[in-house]
Scaffold this motif. Structure first.
Motif, PDB file in Angstrom:
ATOM      1  N   GLY A 196       0.842  -1.183   0.000  1.00 14.30           N
ATOM      2  CA  GLY A 196       0.000   0.000   0.000  1.00 14.30           C
ATOM      3  C   GLY A 196       0.878   1.233   0.000  1.00 14.30           C
ATOM      4  N   SER A 197       0.669   2.129   0.940  1.00 17.44           N
ATOM      5  CA  SER A 197       1.498   3.331   1.049  1.00 17.44           C
ATOM      6  C   SER A 197       2.608   3.174   2.085  1.00 17.44           C
ATOM      7  N   SER A 198       2.691   1.999   2.710  1.00 14.62           N
ATOM      8  CA  SER A 198       3.679   1.774   3.771  1.00 14.62           C
ATOM      9  C   SER A 198       4.957   1.163   3.213  1.00 14.62           C
ATOM     10  N   VAL A 199       6.099   1.634   3.710  1.00 17.83           N
ATOM     11  CA  VAL A 199       7.397   1.079   3.343  1.00 17.83           C
ATOM     12  C   VAL A 199       7.701  -0.089   4.275  1.00 17.83           C
ATOM     13  N   ARG A 200       7.865  -1.290   3.707  1.00 13.66           N
ATOM     14  CA  ARG A 200       8.087  -2.495   4.502  1.00 13.66           C
ATOM     15  C   ARG A 200       9.556  -2.874   4.613  1.00 13.66           C
ATOM     16  N   ALA A 201      10.361  -2.479   3.635  1.00 12.94           N
ATOM     17  CA  ALA A 201      11.792  -2.797   3.668  1.00 12.94           C
ATOM     18  C   ALA A 201      12.517  -1.821   2.758  1.00 12.94           C
ATOM     19  N   THR A 202      13.777  -1.522   3.102  1.00  8.57           N
ATOM     20  CA  THR A 202      14.592  -0.611   2.306  1.00  8.57           C
ATOM     21  C   THR A 202      15.912  -1.289   1.968  1.00  8.57           C
ATOM     22  N   TYR A 203      16.326  -1.177   0.702  1.00  9.68           N
ATOM     23  CA  TYR A 203      17.560  -1.795   0.222  1.00  9.68           C
ATOM     24  C   TYR A 203      18.428  -0.718  -0.419  1.00  9.68           C
ATOM     25  N   THR A 204      19.704  -0.702  -0.048  1.00 10.86           N
ATOM     26  CA  THR A 204      20.637   0.287  -0.582  1.00 10.86           C
ATOM     27  C   THR A 204      21.338  -0.263  -1.811  1.00 10.86           C
ATOM     28  N   GLY A 205      21.418   0.554  -2.864  1.00 11.97           N
ATOM     29  CA  GLY A 205      22.080   0.132  -4.090  1.00 11.97           C
ATOM     30  C   GLY A 205      23.579   0.338  -4.014  1.00 11.97           C
ATOM     31  N   ASN A 206      24.330  -0.660  -4.430  1.00 13.59           N
ATOM     32  CA  ASN A 206      25.788  -0.575  -4.485  1.00 13.59           C
ATOM     33  C   ASN A 206      26.234  -0.550  -5.939  1.00 13.59           C
ATOM     34  N   MET A 207      27.046   0.447  -6.304  1.00 12.67           N
ATOM     35  CA  MET A 207      27.518   0.523  -7.682  1.00 12.67           C
ATOM     36  C   MET A 207      28.540  -0.583  -7.938  1.00 12.67           C
ATOM     37  N   VAL A 208      28.323  -1.333  -9.013  1.00  6.40           N
ATOM     38  CA  VAL A 208      29.233  -2.413  -9.391  1.00  6.40           C
ATOM     39  C   VAL A 208      29.538  -2.284 -10.877  1.00  6.40           C
ATOM     40  N   GLU A 209      30.661  -2.854 -11.279  1.00  2.00           N
ATOM     41  CA  GLU A 209      31.023  -2.865 -12.693  1.00  2.00           C
ATOM     42  C   GLU A 209      30.672  -4.226 -13.270  1.00  2.00           C
ATOM     43  N   LEU A 210      29.872  -4.221 -14.316  1.00  5.39           N
ATOM     44  CA  LEU A 210      29.437  -5.447 -14.960  1.00  5.39           C
ATOM     45  C   LEU A 210      30.345  -5.766 -16.141  1.00  5.39           C
ATOM     46  N   ALA A 211      30.102  -6.909 -16.759  1.00  2.00           N
ATOM     47  CA  ALA A 211      30.874  -7.287 -17.941  1.00  2.00           C
ATOM     48  C   ALA A 211      30.662  -6.248 -19.034  1.00  2.00           C
ATOM     49  N   PRO A 212      31.685  -5.974 -19.851  1.00  2.26           N
ATOM     50  CA  PRO A 212      31.530  -4.985 -20.928  1.00  2.26           C
ATOM     51  C   PRO A 212      30.390  -5.348 -21.858  1.00  2.26           C
ATOM     52  N   LYS A 213      29.698  -4.316 -22.357  1.00  2.00           N
ATOM     53  CA  LYS A 213      28.639  -4.532 -23.333  1.00  2.00           C
ATOM     54  C   LYS A 213      29.254  -4.872 -24.680  1.00  2.00           C
ATOM     55  N   LYS A 214      28.406  -5.287 -25.613  1.00  4.65           N
ATOM     56  CA  LYS A 214      28.872  -5.579 -26.962  1.00  4.65           C
ATOM     57  C   LYS A 214      29.400  -4.315 -27.619  1.00  4.65           C
ATOM     58  N   GLU A 215      30.335  -4.488 -28.550  1.00  2.00           N
ATOM     59  CA  GLU A 215      30.861  -3.356 -29.294  1.00  2.00           C
ATOM     60  C   GLU A 215      29.736  -2.667 -30.053  1.00  2.00           C
ATOM     61  N   GLY A 216      29.789  -1.339 -30.110  1.00  2.00           N
ATOM     62  CA  GLY A 216      28.762  -0.590 -30.828  1.00  2.00           C
ATOM     63  C   GLY A 216      29.116   0.882 -30.829  1.00  2.00           C
ATOM     64  N   ASP A 217      28.104   1.725 -31.075  1.00  2.00           N
ATOM     65  CA  ASP A 217      28.349   3.156 -31.133  1.00  2.00           C
ATOM     66  C   ASP A 217      28.766   3.723 -29.787  1.00  2.00           C
ATOM     67  N   PHE A 218      28.279   3.119 -28.693  1.00  2.00           N
ATOM     68  CA  PHE A 218      28.518   3.676 -27.376  1.00  2.00           C
ATOM     69  C   PHE A 218      29.630   2.910 -26.667  1.00  2.00           C
ATOM     70  N   PHE A 219      30.225   3.546 -25.654  1.00  2.00           N
ATOM     71  CA  PHE A 219      31.327   2.929 -24.933  1.00  2.00           C
ATOM     72  C   PHE A 219      30.911   1.566 -24.391  1.00  2.00           C
ATOM     73  N   THR A 220      31.867   0.647 -24.360  1.00  2.00           N
ATOM     74  CA  THR A 220      31.575  -0.707 -23.890  1.00  2.00           C
ATOM     75  C   THR A 220      32.014  -0.924 -22.451  1.00  2.00           C
ATOM     76  N   GLU A 221      32.936  -0.110 -21.970  1.00  2.00           N
ATOM     77  CA  GLU A 221      33.350  -0.207 -20.579  1.00  2.00           C
ATOM     78  C   GLU A 221      33.907   1.138 -20.124  1.00  2.00           C
ATOM     79  N   PRO A 222      33.822   1.499 -18.864  1.00  2.00           N
ATOM     80  CA  PRO A 222      33.198   0.694 -17.816  1.00  2.00           C
ATOM     81  C   PRO A 222      31.684   0.609 -17.987  1.00  2.00           C
ATOM     82  N   ASN A 223      31.110  -0.475 -17.475  1.00  2.00           N
ATOM     83  CA  ASN A 223      29.671  -0.715 -17.569  1.00  2.00           C
ATOM     84  C   ASN A 223      29.141  -0.825 -16.145  1.00  2.00           C
TER      85      ASN A 223
END
Length: 351
Positions: A83-110
């Protein structure tokens, strides 16, 4: 000048393997861009947060610079709602994932933000929030209930023994399932597994994914009964089309199969329709989003939920023989280690 951002979207929801590139445009060079799909089958979830950019000269060259898309953000969190109640809170941690496929945009860091939530479907609503450029940004995801399969049997491509000279009597791979509440789109796929043995003595386990159907439900309350049939001849023809003869392959051991069903929540379905230009959605809705900023503006991208179920089964002996000896697949060097087949068909053994 329009600014440009890149979103990665794939209906298979394999976050690290999305191939489709979607360009979205905005007059604001510093809008937050969010992409995240929370799936109840996972215990670790990733949300990618970038921004729009604008640069002088060639935008494609500019886009290859990581700083053009990543921006400093703070207080990234997920809140589980009842409903409108917060039952649990989770903090996001920045991580580096595997590089994306080659393309127009940078592939790493991801980079992406990681959340560990072992029982995601304990709650049906999750709110993402973070601070960006002095404003709070929010998006909310709905987690559909899990759909269910009905009596998934051993996979039968044919119903007779083609090695005795009989013409094949093709069967059907029949998948019956029940829709679930809060699910709008149902994606059905099949995974065929096999092991390749090479001339140099090495081997590699392989998976072949067949996309079978997309069913948009008109009843998001669930309870509909859906049946999909994949004819055995069609299955063998798909194998022949997707697996190519390779002189380096000595043989291919037939494995099992898995049917996969994913239920997609409504906002993600609408987003896919809008960004693909299908379903009668006008081009003006290309930047459809559920990402909102507390200054009254909107961001870009999508944050939504999905639920996936799977059922793994073996192929029947008749089906394994058909995969090895049928007219469609005989040239692909399939084999088996099942003694119940080899006793009458020694040529089906792997080299």
């Amino acid at each position: 000048m329009k600014t440009r951002a890149l979103l990665f979207f794939c209906l298979s929801f394999i976050f690290l393997a999305c191939d489709d590139e979607i360009d979205v445009f905005s007059d604001d060079p510093n809008l937050p861009v969010v992409y995240g799909v929370l799936n109840s089958k996972d215990s670790v979830h990733y949300v990618r947060i970038t921004r729009t950019f604008r640069g002088e000269g060639n935008n494609l060259e500019y886009a290859k610079i990581p700083d053009s898309s990543y921006t400093q953000i703070t207080n990234v969190k997920l809140e589980a709602l009842s409903g409108s109640s917060v039952r649990a809170t989770y903090t996001g941690n920045m991580v580096e994932l595997a590089p994306k496929k080659e393309g127009d945009f940078f592939t790493e860091p991801n980079f992406a933000y990681e959340f560990q939530i072992p029982e995601l479907d304990k709650y049906s609503e999750y709110r993402l929030s973070f601070d960006h450029a002095g404003n709070e940004v929010m998006a909310q995801a709905t987690i559909p209930s899990k759909p269910s399969f009905v009596n998934v049997a051993t996979f039968s491509v044919v119903n007779n023994d083609i090695t005795t000279g009989n013409q094949p009597f093709y069967g059907n791979l029949i998948f019956d399932y029940n829709t679930a509440s809060k699910g709008k789109l149902y994606l059905l796929s099949f995974v065929f597994r096999y092991t390749e043995f090479y001339q140099d003595g090495s081997s590699e386990e392989k998976e072949l994914v067949m996309d079978l159907s997309e069913f948009p439900s008109q009843n998001i309350s669930g309870g509909d009964k859906i049946r999909y049939r994949l004819n055995g001849l069609s299955f063998l023809s798909r194998l022949a089309a997707l697996i190519k003869p390779d002189p380096n392959v000595k043989s291919r051991l037939v494995g099992n199969g898995t049917v996969i069903l994913t239920s997609v929540a409504e906002e993600l379905f609408i987003y896919q329709q809008a960004t693909s230009g299908t379903g009668g959605v006008s081009q003006s809705n290309l930047n459809y989003t559920n990402v909102y900023i507390d200054n009254g503006e909107t961001g870009l991208g999508i944050f939504e939920g999905a639920s996936t179920i799977e059922a793994t089964r073996d192929f029947s002996n008749f089906s394994v023989k058909a995969i090895i000896f049928s007219e469609q697949t005989a040239g692909l060097k399939f084999c088996t280690d099942r003694q119940s087949i080899l006793s009458d068909n020694p040529s089906a053994a792997c080299d």
